[in-house]
Design a protein around this motif. Structure first.
Motif, short mmCIF file in Angstrom:
data_model
loop_
_atom_site.label_atom_id
_atom_site.label_comp_id
_atom_site.label_asym_id
_atom_site.label_seq_id
_atom_site.Cartn_x
_atom_site.Cartn_y
_atom_site.Cartn_z
N ARG A 135 113.39 65.16 7.63
CA ARG A 135 112.23 64.58 8.29
C ARG A 135 111.30 65.65 8.80
O ARG A 135 110.09 65.49 8.73
CB ARG A 135 112.68 63.71 9.46
CG ARG A 135 113.20 62.40 9.01
CD ARG A 135 113.44 61.56 10.21
NE ARG A 135 113.82 60.24 9.79
CZ ARG A 135 114.07 59.26 10.59
NH1 ARG A 135 113.99 59.45 11.88
NH2 ARG A 135 114.42 58.10 10.14
N GLU A 136 111.85 66.70 9.28
CA GLU A 136 111.02 67.79 9.80
C GLU A 136 110.23 68.45 8.67
O GLU A 136 109.07 68.80 8.83
CB GLU A 136 111.88 68.83 10.51
CG GLU A 136 112.42 68.36 11.82
CD GLU A 136 113.25 69.43 12.48
OE1 GLU A 136 113.10 70.62 12.13
OE2 GLU A 136 114.02 69.08 13.34
N ALA A 137 110.85 68.59 7.52
CA ALA A 137 110.18 69.19 6.38
C ALA A 137 109.03 68.30 5.91
O ALA A 137 107.94 68.77 5.59
CB ALA A 137 111.16 69.43 5.24
N VAL A 138 109.32 66.99 5.90
CA VAL A 138 108.27 66.04 5.49
C VAL A 138 107.16 66.04 6.54
O VAL A 138 105.97 66.04 6.20
CB VAL A 138 108.87 64.62 5.30
CG1 VAL A 138 107.77 63.60 5.10
CG2 VAL A 138 109.84 64.61 4.15
N ASP B 170 106.35 68.45 8.51
CA ASP B 170 105.62 69.72 8.37
C ASP B 170 104.67 69.66 7.17
O ASP B 170 103.52 70.13 7.24
CB ASP B 170 106.59 70.89 8.21
CG ASP B 170 107.34 71.21 9.49
OD1 ASP B 170 106.85 70.79 10.57
OD2 ASP B 170 108.38 71.88 9.40
N ASP B 171 105.17 69.07 6.07
CA ASP B 171 104.30 68.93 4.88
C ASP B 171 103.09 68.03 5.18
O ASP B 171 101.96 68.32 4.78
CB ASP B 171 105.09 68.35 3.70
CG ASP B 171 106.05 69.36 3.10
OD1 ASP B 171 105.85 70.58 3.33
OD2 ASP B 171 106.97 68.93 2.38
N VAL B 172 103.35 66.93 5.89
CA VAL B 172 102.27 66.01 6.26
C VAL B 172 101.28 66.72 7.18
O VAL B 172 100.05 66.61 7.02
CB VAL B 172 102.83 64.72 6.91
CG1 VAL B 172 101.72 63.88 7.51
CG2 VAL B 172 103.61 63.91 5.90
N ALA C 76 100.71 69.91 7.33
CA ALA C 76 100.01 70.91 6.53
C ALA C 76 98.91 70.25 5.69
O ALA C 76 97.80 70.77 5.55
CB ALA C 76 100.99 71.67 5.63
N MET C 77 99.27 69.06 5.12
CA MET C 77 98.26 68.33 4.34
C MET C 77 97.09 67.87 5.22
O MET C 77 95.94 67.94 4.81
CB MET C 77 98.90 67.13 3.65
CG MET C 77 99.67 67.48 2.40
SD MET C 77 99.99 65.99 1.48
CE MET C 77 101.75 66.02 1.38
N ARG C 78 97.41 67.41 6.42
CA ARG C 78 96.35 66.99 7.35
C ARG C 78 95.44 68.18 7.69
O ARG C 78 94.23 68.05 7.72
CB ARG C 78 96.96 66.42 8.63
CG ARG C 78 97.37 65.02 8.48
CD ARG C 78 97.73 64.42 9.83
NE ARG C 78 98.16 63.06 9.61
CZ ARG C 78 98.83 62.35 10.50
NH1 ARG C 78 99.14 62.89 11.66
NH2 ARG C 78 99.19 61.12 10.24
N GLU D 131 94.99 70.83 5.90
CA GLU D 131 94.24 71.15 4.69
C GLU D 131 93.09 70.15 4.48
O GLU D 131 91.97 70.53 4.15
CB GLU D 131 95.18 71.14 3.48
CG GLU D 131 94.59 71.77 2.25
CD GLU D 131 95.61 71.85 1.11
OE1 GLU D 131 95.16 71.70 -0.05
OE2 GLU D 131 96.81 72.07 1.38
#
Length: 115
Positions: free
Chosen positions: A2-5, A7-9, A11-13, A15
């Motif tokens: 969940r933390e990785a997801v 973090d990815d979310v 990062a996407m936000r 970006e």
């Protein structure tokens, strides 16, 4: 995971936020360029209109001068014809001309106020 997801979310936000900021900056720049272009186009249109009006004014002026010249020539021609006719009549009828002149002088004398 969940933390990785997450973090990815995030990062996407971030970006996407950067892309939105970049897009807004480009839109602002495009607006500034458009405004400058519109001002430049307005100046160009103004110059074109002034040149067109100036050209029309010159054409109208030229036509008016030609018309005035033509009218002046016609008046001169008419005046010359009238003068020739008067001279011709005087040559053919000198006594009648003298009688008319005397009559006009007599009438002018009668019209003059007495003192």
């Amino acid at each position: 995971m969940r933390e990785a997801v997450a973090d990815d979310v995030a990062a996407m936000r971030a970006e996407i936020d950067d892309m939105i900021a970049s897009l807004e900056a480009k839109i602002d720049r495009l607006n500034r360029i458009s405004k400058r272009g519109a001002a430049h186009a307005a100046e160009g249109a103004s110059d074109i209109m002034l040149n067109a009006i100036s050209g029309l004014t010159d054409q109208v002026s030229g036509r008016m001068q030609d018309t005035a010249r033509s009218a002046s020539d016609e008046v001169t021609k008419f005046g010359n014809q009238a003068l020739r006719r008067i001279v011709s009549e005087i040559d053919h009828r000198p006594f009648l001309t003298l009688a008319i002149a005397a009559g006009i002088g007599f009438i002018a004398g009668l019209a003059r106020p007495r003192e």
